[in-house]
Design an enzyme around this catalytic site. Structure first.
Site, short mmCIF file in Angstrom:
data_model
loop_
_atom_site.label_atom_id
_atom_site.label_comp_id
_atom_site.label_asym_id
_atom_site.label_seq_id
_atom_site.Cartn_x
_atom_site.Cartn_y
_atom_site.Cartn_z
N ARG A 26 0.81 -1.22 0.00
CA ARG A 26 0.00 0.00 0.00
C ARG A 26 0.84 1.26 0.00
NH1 ARG A 26 -2.96 -0.67 5.42
NH2 ARG A 26 -0.83 -1.29 5.91
N GLU A 31 8.82 7.76 10.72
CA GLU A 31 8.95 8.96 11.53
C GLU A 31 10.10 9.78 10.95
OE1 GLU A 31 9.52 7.96 15.63
OE2 GLU A 31 7.47 7.23 15.90
N GLN A 49 12.71 26.19 13.24
CA GLN A 49 12.15 26.61 11.95
C GLN A 49 12.26 25.48 10.95
OE1 GLN A 49 13.44 30.53 10.65
NE2 GLN A 49 13.37 29.93 8.49
N ASP A 50 11.21 25.29 10.13
CA ASP A 50 11.22 24.32 9.04
C ASP A 50 11.15 25.08 7.72
OD1 ASP A 50 11.17 22.34 10.93
OD2 ASP A 50 9.47 21.27 10.08
N ASN A 51 11.96 24.65 6.75
CA ASN A 51 11.97 25.28 5.43
C ASN A 51 11.82 24.24 4.34
OD1 ASN A 51 12.57 27.76 6.67
ND2 ASN A 51 14.76 27.40 6.51
N HIS A 64 26.27 28.14 1.56
CA HIS A 64 25.77 29.20 2.42
C HIS A 64 26.03 28.93 3.90
CE1 HIS A 64 22.55 29.72 -0.95
NE2 HIS A 64 23.65 30.36 -1.25
N LYS A 73 21.47 22.32 10.69
CA LYS A 73 20.41 21.98 9.74
C LYS A 73 20.26 20.47 9.62
CE LYS A 73 21.14 26.08 6.84
NZ LYS A 73 21.54 26.57 5.49
N HIS A 120 27.06 25.17 3.56
CA HIS A 120 26.19 24.10 3.07
C HIS A 120 25.66 24.43 1.68
CE1 HIS A 120 21.98 22.50 2.64
NE2 HIS A 120 22.67 21.39 2.75
N TYR A 133 14.24 21.16 5.29
CA TYR A 133 15.23 21.17 6.36
C TYR A 133 14.73 21.91 7.59
CZ TYR A 133 16.62 25.67 4.18
OH TYR A 133 16.64 26.92 3.62
N ASP A 170 31.49 31.57 -11.15
CA ASP A 170 30.49 31.60 -12.21
C ASP A 170 30.23 30.19 -12.73
OD1 ASP A 170 29.04 32.13 -14.65
OD2 ASP A 170 29.83 34.17 -14.55
N LYS A 187 23.78 35.69 -6.90
CA LYS A 187 24.48 35.81 -5.62
C LYS A 187 25.52 34.71 -5.46
CE LYS A 187 22.23 34.48 -2.05
NZ LYS A 187 21.21 34.41 -0.96
#
Length: 201
Positions: A26, A31, A49-51, A64, A73, A120, A133, A170, A187
């Site tokens: 099915r 979790e 915080q969740d993103n 970053h 994270k 990261h 994350y 670049d 950026k």
């Protein structure tokens, strides 16, 4: 415990987490986060915080970090596949400047915990990737720093990526093996290498 398997990466502060997946014809159940299991594994961080982001094939986000408000994270992919990378920016760390990468996908269901003090980023290998994350601190505008994704001093081996280092971050001249052009934000094309980057004291 028993609901998760936690593996330490070769760099201290990085962990691969594999949840127990219960599946049948099915579908499946798992979790995705259990504070008790994490604490029993020695991971006692608190998330605030969740993103979630969506990116298309060839997109590279990063590398970053937050300078004054560094974030831990816990990252995972709920659709598609990415190559996820962390670079150690802790000044006194024996692995300063070293990187570690892991493939995260909706199929392997692996999670990657990155402690504060790392840069990261990730490269999207599938047509589309949805990336989720949890963070240990809130995002603070103006506090973000970055590191060139292709700094030869660090030498990240991005899978499927072909091209030659041009002296800048670049994306010109880089593409995936199937011809998909590397896609960076304006950026992320401007970050400098490790020797000119911020380090965590």
């Amino acid at each position: 415990m028993g609901q998760i398997k936690v593996t330490k990466a070769p760099i201290d502060g990085l962990y691969i987490i594999e949840p127990t997946v219960h599946g049948d014809s099915r579908g499946y159940f798992m979790e995705t986060y259990n504070q008790k299991d994490m604490e029993e594994a020695g991971l006692t961080m608190t998330f605030v915080q969740d993103n979630e982001s969506m990116s298309r094939k060839g997109v590279l986000r990063g590398l970053h970090y937050q300078k004054q408000y560094p974030q831990g994270k816990l990252v995972r992919v709920i659709e598609g596949e990415v190559f996820d990378v962390a670079v150690d920016l802790r000044k006194d760390s024996p692995t300063f400047g070293q990187w570690f990468g892991v493939v995260l996908s909706d199929e392997n269901k692996k999670q990657f915990y990155i402690s504060p003090g790392f840069a990261h980023g990730f490269l999207v290998l599938s047509d589309v990737a949805r990336f989720c994350y949890k963070c240990t601190d809130f995002y603070h505008p103006g506090d973000e720093g970055g590191l060139a994704w292709n700094d030869p001093e660090i030498g990240i081996k991005w899978p499927e990526l072909v091209g030659s280092y041009s002296g800048t971050a670049d994306s010109t001249g880089y593409q995936l093996a199937d011809g998909t052009l590397l896609n960076l934000s304006d950026k992320d094309k401007k970050w400098l290498g490790l020797k000119d980057s911020f380090v965590f004291e």
